[in-house]
Design a protein around this motif. Structure first.
Motif: not given
Length: 75
Positions: A9-22, A60-69
């Motif tokens: 959820r933490a990484v996905y929240a900042d991910l531009d999914t339109d790039i992938i889903t296209s 970095a987003l994944a690292y931050q999510a782990v650090a926050d947890q």
């Protein structure tokens, strides 16, 4: 242990999914025209990696999510 769903959820929240889903069948067909021996799974990985070149940012987003947890668990 870090809950995988929280990390995703933490990484996905900042991910531009339109790039992938296209990514389309046409994109896969074009890639296979240039690299016919590439397995389907590897072709998908290649297309996603090509569209998400900012791997350090995702790391970095994944690292931050782990650090926050971990910080939340200590409180």
């Amino acid at each position: 242990m870090i809950a995988m769903d929280q990390l995703v959820r933490a990484v996905y929240a900042d991910l531009d999914t339109d790039i992938i889903t296209s990514i389309s069948q046409v994109d896969l067909a074009q890639l296979h025209a240039h690299r016919p021996s590439l397995a389907w799974e590897d072709a998908v990985k290649t297309l996603v990696n090509n569209r998400l070149p900012d791997t350090p940012r995702l790391t970095a987003l994944a690292y931050q999510a782990v650090a926050d947890q971990l910080a939340a668990d200590r409180q």
